[in-house]
Motif scaffolding. Structure first.
Motif, PDB file in Angstrom:
ATOM      1  N   ALA A 119      44.086  -0.435 100.497  1.00 10.06           N
ATOM      2  CA  ALA A 119      45.275  -0.462  99.683  1.00 10.06           C
ATOM      3  C   ALA A 119      44.773  -0.864  98.169  1.00 10.06           C
ATOM      4  O   ALA A 119      43.685  -1.526  98.046  1.00 10.06           O
ATOM      5  CB  ALA A 119      46.134  -1.817 100.102  1.00 10.06           C
ATOM      6  N   PRO A 120      45.610  -0.572  96.998  1.00 14.32           N
ATOM      7  CA  PRO A 120      45.375  -1.180  95.959  1.00 14.32           C
ATOM      8  C   PRO A 120      45.097  -2.837  95.898  1.00 14.32           C
ATOM      9  O   PRO A 120      45.769  -3.417  96.693  1.00 14.32           O
ATOM     10  CB  PRO A 120      46.567  -0.848  94.893  1.00 14.32           C
ATOM     11  N   ALA A 121      44.234  -3.099  94.803  1.00 14.90           N
ATOM     12  CA  ALA A 121      43.935  -4.718  94.814  1.00 14.90           C
ATOM     13  C   ALA A 121      45.031  -5.572  94.883  1.00 14.90           C
ATOM     14  O   ALA A 121      45.195  -6.768  95.187  1.00 14.90           O
ATOM     15  CB  ALA A 121      42.964  -4.865  93.805  1.00 14.90           C
ATOM     16  N   ASP A 122      45.938  -5.138  93.849  1.00 13.77           N
ATOM     17  CA  ASP A 122      47.411  -5.958  93.904  1.00 13.77           C
ATOM     18  C   ASP A 122      48.498  -5.640  94.685  1.00 13.77           C
ATOM     19  O   ASP A 122      49.804  -5.922  94.120  1.00 13.77           O
ATOM     20  CB  ASP A 122      47.632  -5.601  92.177  1.00 13.77           C
ATOM     21  N   TRP A 123      48.059  -4.762  95.671  1.00 20.04           N
ATOM     22  CA  TRP A 123      49.306  -4.331  96.592  1.00 20.04           C
ATOM     23  C   TRP A 123      50.170  -5.328  97.151  1.00 20.04           C
ATOM     24  O   TRP A 123      51.349  -5.675  96.877  1.00 20.04           O
ATOM     25  CB  TRP A 123      48.573  -3.518  97.668  1.00 20.04           C
ATOM     26  N   LEU A 124      49.546  -6.485  97.813  1.00 21.97           N
ATOM     27  CA  LEU A 124      50.386  -7.721  98.129  1.00 21.97           C
ATOM     28  C   LEU A 124      50.935  -8.259  97.046  1.00 21.97           C
ATOM     29  O   LEU A 124      52.436  -8.775  97.215  1.00 21.97           O
ATOM     30  CB  LEU A 124      49.163  -8.671  98.836  1.00 21.97           C
ATOM     31  N   ALA A 125      50.475  -8.286  96.224  1.00 22.52           N
ATOM     32  CA  ALA A 125      51.328  -9.139  94.995  1.00 22.52           C
ATOM     33  C   ALA A 125      52.430  -8.278  94.423  1.00 22.52           C
ATOM     34  O   ALA A 125      53.417  -9.001  93.929  1.00 22.52           O
ATOM     35  CB  ALA A 125      50.136  -9.527  93.721  1.00 22.52           C
ATOM     36  N   ARG A 126      52.441  -7.174  94.424  1.00 23.18           N
ATOM     37  CA  ARG A 126      53.522  -6.282  93.969  1.00 23.18           C
ATOM     38  C   ARG A 126      54.652  -6.105  95.162  1.00 23.18           C
ATOM     39  O   ARG A 126      55.682  -5.323  94.694  1.00 23.18           O
ATOM     40  CB  ARG A 126      53.019  -4.839  93.478  1.00 23.18           C
ATOM     41  N   LEU A 127      54.437  -6.702  96.245  1.00 20.45           N
ATOM     42  CA  LEU A 127      55.548  -6.499  97.538  1.00 20.45           C
ATOM     43  C   LEU A 127      56.538  -7.472  96.877  1.00 20.45           C
ATOM     44  O   LEU A 127      56.510  -8.377  96.259  1.00 20.45           O
ATOM     45  CB  LEU A 127      55.064  -7.040  98.653  1.00 20.45           C
ATOM     46  N   PRO A 128      57.971  -6.963  97.208  1.00 20.85           N
ATOM     47  CA  PRO A 128      59.319  -7.811  97.224  1.00 20.85           C
ATOM     48  C   PRO A 128      59.157  -9.187  97.932  1.00 20.85           C
ATOM     49  O   PRO A 128      58.293  -9.092  99.043  1.00 20.85           O
ATOM     50  CB  PRO A 128      60.244  -7.005  97.516  1.00 20.85           C
ATOM     51  N   ARG A 129      59.573 -10.145  97.191  1.00 20.19           N
ATOM     52  CA  ARG A 129      59.704 -11.518  97.946  1.00 20.19           C
ATOM     53  C   ARG A 129      60.228 -11.412  99.571  1.00 20.19           C
ATOM     54  O   ARG A 129      59.578 -12.186 100.252  1.00 20.19           O
ATOM     55  CB  ARG A 129      60.347 -12.621  97.137  1.00 20.19           C
ATOM     56  N   ALA A 130      61.084 -10.689  99.495  1.00 18.40           N
ATOM     57  CA  ALA A 130      61.554 -10.475 100.915  1.00 18.40           C
ATOM     58  C   ALA A 130      60.551  -9.929 102.120  1.00 18.40           C
ATOM     59  O   ALA A 130      60.792 -10.373 103.122  1.00 18.40           O
ATOM     60  CB  ALA A 130      62.564  -9.438 100.868  1.00 18.40           C
ATOM     61  N   LEU A 131      59.399  -9.599 101.523  1.00 18.13           N
ATOM     62  CA  LEU A 131      58.493  -9.185 102.570  1.00 18.13           C
ATOM     63  C   LEU A 131      57.415  -9.926 102.663  1.00 18.13           C
ATOM     64  O   LEU A 131      56.463 -10.130 103.560  1.00 18.13           O
ATOM     65  CB  LEU A 131      58.087  -7.728 102.023  1.00 18.13           C
ATOM     66  N   THR A 132      57.187 -11.097 101.758  1.00 13.16           N
ATOM     67  CA  THR A 132      56.262 -11.916 101.555  1.00 13.16           C
ATOM     68  C   THR A 132      56.446 -13.432 101.785  1.00 13.16           C
ATOM     69  O   THR A 132      55.603 -14.150 102.280  1.00 13.16           O
ATOM     70  CB  THR A 132      55.466 -11.736 100.144  1.00 13.16           C
ATOM     71  N   GLN A 133      57.598 -13.703 101.425  1.00  8.55           N
ATOM     72  CA  GLN A 133      58.403 -15.035 101.732  1.00  8.55           C
ATOM     73  C   GLN A 133      57.702 -16.186 100.900  1.00  8.55           C
ATOM     74  O   GLN A 133      57.643 -17.503 101.167  1.00  8.55           O
ATOM     75  CB  GLN A 133      58.183 -15.525 103.172  1.00  8.55           C
ATOM     76  N   ARG A 134      56.775 -15.677  99.863  1.00 10.96           N
ATOM     77  CA  ARG A 134      55.835 -16.595  99.144  1.00 10.96           C
ATOM     78  C   ARG A 134      55.734 -15.885  97.680  1.00 10.96           C
ATOM     79  O   ARG A 134      55.427 -14.740  97.821  1.00 10.96           O
ATOM     80  CB  ARG A 134      54.634 -16.959  99.877  1.00 10.96           C
ATOM     81  N   ASP A 135      55.224 -16.897  96.993  1.00 10.30           N
ATOM     82  CA  ASP A 135      54.785 -16.247  95.644  1.00 10.30           C
ATOM     83  C   ASP A 135      53.172 -15.841  95.749  1.00 10.30           C
ATOM     84  O   ASP A 135      52.431 -16.488  96.188  1.00 10.30           O
ATOM     85  CB  ASP A 135      54.959 -17.301  94.293  1.00 10.30           C
ATOM     86  N   LEU A 234      57.095  -0.482 105.818  1.00 12.14           N
ATOM     87  CA  LEU A 234      56.739   0.871 105.509  1.00 12.14           C
ATOM     88  C   LEU A 234      57.870   1.779 104.810  1.00 12.14           C
ATOM     89  O   LEU A 234      57.716   2.347 103.987  1.00 12.14           O
ATOM     90  CB  LEU A 234      56.460   1.783 106.916  1.00 12.14           C
ATOM     91  N   ALA A 235      59.025   1.590 105.093  1.00  8.98           N
ATOM     92  CA  ALA A 235      60.124   1.970 104.303  1.00  8.98           C
ATOM     93  C   ALA A 235      60.253   1.454 102.976  1.00  8.98           C
ATOM     94  O   ALA A 235      60.649   2.141 102.067  1.00  8.98           O
ATOM     95  CB  ALA A 235      61.324   1.567 105.263  1.00  8.98           C
ATOM     96  N   ALA A 236      59.916   0.036 102.727  1.00  7.34           N
ATOM     97  CA  ALA A 236      60.053  -0.419 101.360  1.00  7.34           C
ATOM     98  C   ALA A 236      58.597  -0.064 100.461  1.00  7.34           C
ATOM     99  O   ALA A 236      59.011  -0.065  99.315  1.00  7.34           O
ATOM    100  CB  ALA A 236      60.049  -1.943 101.625  1.00  7.34           C
ATOM    101  N   ALA A 237      57.572   0.038 101.138  1.00  5.36           N
ATOM    102  CA  ALA A 237      56.288   0.143 100.353  1.00  5.36           C
ATOM    103  C   ALA A 237      55.419   1.046 101.009  1.00  5.36           C
ATOM    104  O   ALA A 237      54.266   1.190 100.579  1.00  5.36           O
ATOM    105  CB  ALA A 237      55.825  -1.370 100.329  1.00  5.36           C
ATOM    106  N   GLY A 238      55.682   1.933 101.917  1.00  7.73           N
ATOM    107  CA  GLY A 238      54.860   2.900 102.369  1.00  7.73           C
ATOM    108  C   GLY A 238      54.110   3.595 101.524  1.00  7.73           C
ATOM    109  O   GLY A 238      52.876   4.294 101.657  1.00  7.73           O
ATOM    110  N   GLU A 239      54.954   4.360 100.653  1.00  5.69           N
ATOM    111  CA  GLU A 239      54.157   5.115  99.609  1.00  5.69           C
ATOM    112  C   GLU A 239      53.367   4.547  98.782  1.00  5.69           C
ATOM    113  O   GLU A 239      52.403   5.171  97.930  1.00  5.69           O
ATOM    114  CB  GLU A 239      55.270   5.842  98.780  1.00  5.69           C
ATOM    115  N   THR A 240      53.152   3.234  98.652  1.00  2.33           N
ATOM    116  CA  THR A 240      51.986   2.577  98.015  1.00  2.33           C
ATOM    117  C   THR A 240      50.988   2.312  98.859  1.00  2.33           C
ATOM    118  O   THR A 240      49.970   1.533  98.462  1.00  2.33           O
ATOM    119  CB  THR A 240      52.707   1.150  97.400  1.00  2.33           C
ATOM    120  N   LEU A 241      50.596   3.079  99.876  1.00  5.17           N
ATOM    121  CA  LEU A 241      49.747   2.796 100.768  1.00  5.17           C
ATOM    122  C   LEU A 241      49.097   4.049 101.149  1.00  5.17           C
ATOM    123  O   LEU A 241      49.714   5.070 101.001  1.00  5.17           O
ATOM    124  CB  LEU A 241      49.931   2.043 102.203  1.00  5.17           C
TER     125      LEU A 241
END
Length: 301
Positions: A119-135, A234-241
């Protein structure tokens, strides 16, 4: 045309998960080539490589060339079971794959023409807050030294920076040990009640299993809610993986689901997941560079 068996390259020291994948690969007719402790430091042309089934060597044209340890043309033993292939690659037809940690993979993969997907190095940081529940933020470790609060800090795609909660930035490895330009992920501290590993392949959850509960190793079957959340990711970010990747997800004590991290499938344990399906993810994640899809070319390590 019948294609020769695929080859899976393994490092000198195997985890329990790697031994499971080795047994699965042998059962499916793949040939195993395993490095001894001396193979990597001495180079790929050294004699420190062992073949599985026992006595098998690099098939002609498929292994490391040059030097006294070049075993091509030695007539390695074929397994008695039917061999598995998804299409011939290279002039000799052998497709070479890898399952190992980053340090071993970075040395061996380029010499064998293996493309490592991650995955890109910043993939997790670019996810919407709804998928990470944290900054979560991606920054250089030089910037992270300025933190004046507790934070969970880790390397994006390897273990060069230990994944820990640091009291502040002064507790991170110093510039004498780490290049100040090294990228790290810095996130709010979040505690998970239960954690699952999802092996993603071609836009679907291909295999899954529980690996932790209350921060301790606890293996178990996949949870229906974890699988459903994986589909949401996958629906929200599958194309970024890339087409093959591992994503860890978890649920906290309040019932909130979140992405924990993404990991390269070729370097990840399978835990309690179906080993056949986990192996299929590994083979795609670390296979011949000549077989890369246009989509996956953007995710090569």
């Amino acid at each position: 045309m019948t294609c020769p068996p695929r080859i899976l390259v393994l490092p000198p020291r195997l985890t329990a998960s790697a031994r499971t994948l080795r047994a699965t690969a042998l059962r499916r007719g793949l040939r195993i080539v395993e490095a001894t402790a001396s193979a990597v430091p001495e180079g790929l042309g050294s004699p420190g490589w062992a073949g599985w089934p026992e006595g098998a060597n690099w098939p002609e044209g498929a292994g490391p060339a040059g030097g006294p340890g070049d075993t091509r043309g030695t007539g390695g033993t074929e397994g008695t079971r039917g061999t598995e292939s998804t299409g011939c690659t290279g002039s000799d037809g052998h497709a070479v794959h890898l399952h190992a940690g980053p340090s071993f993979a970075d040395v061996v993969a380029p010499a064998l023409g293996i493309a490592l997907l991650e995955a890109p190095a910043d993939w997790l940081a670019r996810l919407p807050r709804a998928l990470t529940q944290r900054d979560i933020r991606a920054m250089t470790i030089d910037e992270a030294y300025r933190l004046r609060r507790p934070a969970f800090v880790k390397s994006p795609n390897d273990k060069s920076i230990s994944a820990l909660v640091y009291a502040d930035g002064s507790r991170l490895p110093g510039p004498d040990a780490v290049d100040p330009a090294t990228v790290v992920l810095v996130s709010d501290v979040m505690t998970f009640a239960v954690e699952y590993r999802l092996h993603l392949l071609d836009g679907a959850v291909h295999a899954a299993g529980q690996y932790a509960e209350a921060g301790r190793l606890r293996l178990g079957p996949p949870d229906g809610d974890a699988l459903a959340f994986g589909q949401d990711v996958l629906a929200a970010a599958g194309e970024t993986l890339p087409s093959a990747i591992v994503v860890d997800v978890g649920r906290d004590d309040e019932g909130r689901w979140a992405v924990i991290e993404a990991n390269a499938a070729w370097a990840s344990g399978c835990y309690s997941a179906d080993p056949d399906r986990a192996l299929e993810t590994v083979l795609r994640a670390a296979g011949p560079a000549t077989a890369l899809s246009p989509h996956d070319r953007a995710f090569v390590r």
